[in-house]
Write an enzyme that holds these catalytic residues in place. Structure first.
Site, PDB file in Angstrom:
ATOM      1  N   SER A   1      -2.072  -1.463  -0.932  1.00  0.00           N
ATOM      2  CA  SER A   1      -1.817  -2.793  -0.495  1.00  0.00           C
ATOM      3  C   SER A   1      -0.567  -2.942   0.161  1.00  0.00           C
ATOM      4  CB  SER A   1      -1.954  -3.652  -1.725  1.00  0.00           C
ATOM      5  OG  SER A   1      -1.482  -5.006  -1.394  1.00  0.00           O
TER       6      SER A   1
ATOM      7  N   TYR B   1       1.489  -4.778 -10.095  1.00  0.00           N
ATOM      8  CA  TYR B   1       0.626  -4.645  -9.244  1.00  0.00           C
ATOM      9  C   TYR B   1       1.406  -3.779  -7.883  1.00  0.00           C
ATOM     10  CZ  TYR B   1      -2.794  -5.483  -5.371  1.00  0.00           C
ATOM     11  OH  TYR B   1      -3.664  -5.477  -4.361  1.00  0.00           O
TER      12      TYR B   1
END
Length: 195
Positions: free
Chosen positions: A30, A60
């Site tokens: 990501s 994350y």
């Protein structure tokens, strides 16, 4: 599990991937992989979720950085003669129902105004889900990967190679690898060549 699950699964399948080559490993990361760098986190922060600075977005970002570190280190360990091509990518901002969690976090932290702003702009900023797998599919299926010996690289939408985080260093890759082996060693086949 954003990293350790992928690490363990890939290493358990590595023998099959090598025997059936040419084959591919695509680690889906990501743009959040840049968060640890942007937040100025040191390397110990990258792997420590129990710290007082823990937050879900930080965790994350660390896990997505781990995806890139893992793919690059695996590619190096397999070497240039390997028929297993390993790359990583950021698929892009995709408009899915996952944004429900983002908007609820924003609303709880910043109120209705931030939530309304995100709701009104998300459709304009995000790609439709039909475009969400283009980069992964390119890395998994394009003949260019073998033809151009593309391995250990990082891609953004739509299948464009870009520079990864500055935290993608040999030292960080090796540290993550060592820690990942330590966590998963009880579940790894004894004959994994890249350990």
């Amino acid at each position: 599990t954003n990293h350790i699950g992928h690490f363990l699964l890939t290493l358990r399948l590595l023998d099959v991937l090598e025997k059936s080559g040419p084959s591919r490993v695509v680690s889906v990361s990501s743009a959040a992989s840049f968060m640890p760098e942007m937040l100025g986190l040191n390397i110990s922060d990258v792997y420590a979720d129990g710290e007082s600075r823990y937050g879900p977005w930080w965790a994350y970002g660390r896990s997505k950085l781990a995806n890139v570190l893992f793919a690059t280190e695996l590619s190096k360990r397999l070497g240039p003669e390997s028929k297993v091509y390993v790359n990583s990518c950021h698929p892009g901002g995709i408009k899915t129902n996952l944004q429900v969690h983002v908007t609820s976090d924003l609303k709880s932290q910043y109120g209705d105004m931030a939530n309304a702003f995100l709701d009104s702009t998300i459709g304009k900023l995000m790609m439709p889900s039909s475009m969400g797998a283009v980069t992964q599919l390119y890395l998994a299926t394009s003949p260019e990967i073998e033809q151009n010996d593309i391995r250990g690289r990082y891609f953004h939408p739509q299948a464009r190679e870009v520079s990864p985080s500055k935290l993608l260093t040999d030292e960080n890759q090796q540290q993550l690898w060592k820690q990942s082996i330590e966590i998963t060693k009880a579940y790894l086949p004894t004959d994994v060549a890249v350990v």
